[in-house]
Design an enzyme around this catalytic site. Structure first.
Site, short mmCIF file in Angstrom:
data_model
loop_
_atom_site.label_atom_id
_atom_site.label_comp_id
_atom_site.label_asym_id
_atom_site.label_seq_id
_atom_site.Cartn_x
_atom_site.Cartn_y
_atom_site.Cartn_z
N ASP A 55 -9.11 -1.17 -7.74
CA ASP A 55 -8.38 -1.53 -6.52
C ASP A 55 -8.14 -3.03 -6.44
O ASP A 55 -7.17 -3.47 -5.81
CB ASP A 55 -9.16 -1.04 -5.30
CG ASP A 55 -8.31 -0.94 -4.05
OD1 ASP A 55 -7.07 -0.86 -4.17
OD2 ASP A 55 -8.88 -0.92 -2.94
N GLN A 101 -4.55 -17.12 -3.41
CA GLN A 101 -4.86 -16.39 -4.63
C GLN A 101 -6.00 -17.05 -5.41
O GLN A 101 -6.84 -16.36 -5.99
CB GLN A 101 -3.61 -16.27 -5.52
CG GLN A 101 -2.54 -15.37 -4.94
CD GLN A 101 -3.05 -13.99 -4.59
OE1 GLN A 101 -3.61 -13.29 -5.42
NE2 GLN A 101 -2.87 -13.60 -3.34
N PHE A 148 -9.06 -16.10 -3.47
CA PHE A 148 -9.28 -14.67 -3.67
C PHE A 148 -9.97 -14.42 -5.01
O PHE A 148 -10.91 -13.63 -5.11
CB PHE A 148 -7.93 -13.96 -3.60
CG PHE A 148 -7.99 -12.48 -3.82
CD1 PHE A 148 -8.89 -11.68 -3.14
CD2 PHE A 148 -7.11 -11.87 -4.71
CE1 PHE A 148 -8.92 -10.31 -3.33
CE2 PHE A 148 -7.13 -10.51 -4.91
CZ PHE A 148 -8.04 -9.72 -4.23
N HIS A 167 0.83 -1.20 0.00
CA HIS A 167 0.00 0.00 0.00
C HIS A 167 0.87 1.26 0.00
O HIS A 167 0.89 2.03 0.96
CB HIS A 167 -0.95 -0.01 1.20
CG HIS A 167 -2.02 -1.05 1.10
ND1 HIS A 167 -1.95 -2.25 1.78
CD2 HIS A 167 -3.18 -1.07 0.41
CE1 HIS A 167 -3.02 -2.97 1.51
NE2 HIS A 167 -3.79 -2.29 0.68
#
EC number: 3.1.4.53
Length: 736
Positions: free
Chosen positions: A564, A615, A618, A406
């Site tokens: 995002d 992943q 996700f 971030h």
């Protein structure tokens, strides 16, 4: 700021008929059932009304229990190709982003031309088949309640062939459309054509054309359909939005999927906990810090919170002028290389890592300057180049370079991705310059001063930020505060030439978009967008009007949210770099939690985390459903993105290490724990009582062979069926 009003119209085929039959495809075996997930597949014989499953099937589904559940769980779901949007503008009507549509014509005016606006076209038949997300599976496989809030199936839309409708409110509308159509058939009533009778000009169906038996059957089905709608509407809480019906349904379905995942293996349980804790908006238990931590935090609390934390002095000169601004807004000795990279500014998948390397680690300033030049926003809003660069460098300085993920690199990537999504052909000329400015600005500031830990970590440690924002979207509120506070620094107010009304509107939009990047709001965002799109698909008017703030900001919020969560949709080379960075940040948080004696958050323990499996989960449960819904809106512009996403998912799936089989005693314990987690009881039906008895068995025993779904713990997508013989004592003469 005014711009031509945009609408989204659903155009019907000229050959659509008013009534059509539906067929149900369900996977049954001649002698056994398969345990899993069902998926309704209604096929239109002819269009005219939204196709729904037969009421008898729906009622039996609603009342059924898991016992004898004859449903199949597909490992891959065929893609239903989604509608496209063609854009034109309505020159005689204007849209004011601050005030809504111009007066003179109602948004629902039936005389409004459907050819002017956003048109949802029928699906293209040539598109390749693709996996569908879990949203298109049944949401009631193990639902014991007969009062299920939504249909047990996905439904094809009326005017889009096999486009499946999964949001509850749109399903209710579709059911009411069938009721209305059946009523006209039963009563032989024919009124003037209107927006609810797109096929009213067709030849009437007279009362005598229906045989008495067919007439009675249709009347009963209509009554049952209406009863179903009333049952759904009676359970709606009046203070809830209709999109929250979809949000609750999606959360319920995701919880069920995560339960399956957690039961498969230890690593699956960790991935499940991570997704649940991060992307589901729920109240988590707050960990009470130790006494030594309280002492440390007490010193912080004694400081007056009269200032926004994180704002620091400028680390660069604020006396920039237009003559000193370089070509790309940053000083670089690699201008040619940087220019080469920025040739992909308008493309999906620009290599932001190379941009950072050629810009002295100023990717955010460089990208934002290039975007504002490309879109001519500096001239449109009278922003001087020196003020813009000063603000952007100040903003970039407030991103932490020691935070692995971030940081300003991520902010630049999200800003550039938002820029590309705004340029998608389906959305061309839809948004005003002020909305575009707000979206790109929101993307730039959305993670400023991120400390590299999660909201829950800040809450659990009683941080000053958590106290200031009352544990609600802690970081997102802080990012907004810092981003807007920096505008007050010397030579940093890039919005100084906006009118008061424009500044207020821009601030409201930016706040809405940045707060939407709180990942715990993910399901609500997804449900809002999907409900909006599907509701307009099933309405006979077929017009999605983006003529009010709520609808427009809903699209923009989801756009920034998509940007995002765009890492898995980029090339594998870029995606893997982002994955390495986010896992490094997670592990750093885990180390901090370990040092404090706290419970380590899911996926933050570097000793146990399964990167590849995380992943895959996700993508399956978060990224794919989101981008699938976005593709529904901008079809066919997102097809390449979905293709890349699927390729990346398959690569990570192939990289999941195959764990060796545990010892026998450990497997026994795992099986015992797995059985204890099951929330339902599997009951197998008795074989024909007249069937042959096995040798050595008395009359009180019978043999039953059923097909069960056996799931590979490390790969849920590979399913095999195994026949299991079960001998059970018959304690009753009555069939069970």
């Amino acid at each position: 700021m005014k711009k031509s009003r945009s609408v989204m119209a659903v155009t019907a085929d000229d050959n659509l008929k008013d009534y059509f039959e539906c067929s149900l495809s369900k996977s049954y075996s001649s002698s056994s059932y398969t345990l899993g997930i069902d998926l309704w597949r209604g096929r239109r014989c002819c269009s005219g009304n939204l196709q729904l499953p037969p009421l008898s099937q729906r009622q039996s589904e609603r009342a059924r229990t898991p016992e004898g559940d004859g449903i199949s769980r597909p490992t891959t779901l065929p893609l239903t190709t989604l509608p496209s949007i063609a854009i034109t503008t309505v020159s005689q009507e204007c849209f004011d982003v601050e005030n809504g549509p111009s007066p003179g014509r109602s948004p629902l005016d039936p005389q409004a031309s459907s050819s002017s606006g956003l048109v949802l076209h029928a699906a293209f038949p040539g598109h390749s088949q693709r996996r569908e997300s879990f949203l298109y599976r049944s949401d009631s496989d193990y639902d014991l309640s007969p009062k299920a809030m939504s249909r047990n199936s996905s439904l094809p839309s009326e005017q889009h062939g096999d486009d499946l409708i999964v949001t509850p409110f749109a399903q209710v509308l579709a059911s009411l459309r069938i009721v209305r159509n059946n009523f006209t058939l039963l009563t032989n009533l024919h009124g003037a054509p209107n927006k609810r009778s797109p096929a009213a000009s067709q030849a009437p169906v007279t009362r005598v054309s229906l045989q008495e038996e067919s007439y009675q059957k249709l009347a009963m089905e209509t009554l049952e359909e209406l009863d179903w709608c009333l049952d759904q509407l009676e359970t709606i809480q009046t203070y809830r939005s209709v999109s929250e019906m979809a949000s609750n349904k999606f959360k319920r379905m995701l919880n069920r999927e995560l339960t399956h995942l957690s039961e498969m293996s230890r690593s699956g349980n960790q991935v499940s906990e991570y997704i649940s804790n991060t992307f589901l908006d729920k109240q988590n238990d707050v960990e009470i810090p130790s006494p030594t931590q309280k002492d440390r935090e007490k010193k912080k609390k004694q400081q007056l919170m009269t200032q926004i934390s994180g704002v620091k002095k400028l680390m660069h000169s604020s006396s920039l002028n237009n003559t000193s601004i370089s070509r790309f807004g940053v000083n670089t000795e690699n201008e040619d290389h940087l220019a080469k990279e920025l040739e992909d500014l308008n493309k999906w998948g620009l290599n932001i890592f190379n941009v950072a390397g050629y810009s002295h680690n100023r990717p955010l300033t460089c990208i934002m300057y290039a975007i504002f030049q490309e879109r001519d926003l500096l001239k449109t809003f009278k922003i001087s180049s020196d003020t813009f660069v000063t603000y952007m460098m100040t903003l970039e300085d407030h991103y932490h370079s020691d935070v692995a993920y971030h940081n300003s690199l991520h902010a630049a990537d999200v800003a550039q991705s938002t820029h590309v999504l705004l340029s998608t052909p389906a959305l061309d000329a839809v948004f005003t310059d002020l909305e575009i400015l707000a979206a790109i600005f929101a993307a730039a500031i959305h993670d400023v001063d991120h400390p590299g830990v999660s909201n829950q970590f800040l809450i659990n440690t009683n941080s000053e930020l958590a106290l200031m924002y009352n544990d609600e979207s802690v970081l997102e509120n802080h990012h907004l505060a810092v981003g807007f506070k920096l505008l007050q620094e010397e030579h940093c107010d890039i919005f100084q030439n906006l009118t008061k009304k424009q500044r207020q509107t821009l601030r409201k939009m930016v706040i809405d978009m940045v707060l939407a990047t709180d990942m715990s709001k993910h399901m609500s965002l997804l449900a809002d967008l999907k409900t909006m799109v599907e509701t307009k698909k099933v309405t006979s008017s077929g017009v999605l009007l983006l003529d009010n703030y709520t609808d427009r900001i809903q699209v923009l919020r989801n756009m920034v949210h998509c940007a995002d969560l765009s890492n898995p949709t980029k090339s594998l080379e870029l995606y893997r770099q982002w994955t390495d960075r986010i896992m490094e940040e997670f592990f750093q948080q885990g180390d901090k939690e370990r040092e404090r004696g706290m419970e380590i958050s899911p996926m933050c323990d570097k000793h146990t985390a399964s990167v590849e499996k995380s992943q895959v989960g996700f993508i399956d449960y978060i990224v794919h459903p989101l981008w699938e819904t976005w593709a529904d809106l901008v079809q066919p512009d997102a097809q390449d993105i979905l293709d890349t996403l699927e390729d990346n998912r398959n690569w990570y799936q192939s990289m999941i290490p195959q764990s060796p089989s545990p010892p026998l005693d450990e497997r026994s314990r795992d099986c015992q724990g797995l059985m204890e987690k099951f929330q339902f009881e599997l009951t197998l039906e008795e074989e024909d009582s007249e069937g042959p008895e096995k040798e050595g068995e008395g009359p009180n025993y019978f043999s039953s062979t059923k097909t069960l779904c056996v799931i590979d713990p490390e790969n849920r997508d590979s399913l095999e069926e195994t026949d299991i013989d079960i001998a059970t004592e018959d304690k009753s003469l009555i069939d069970t």
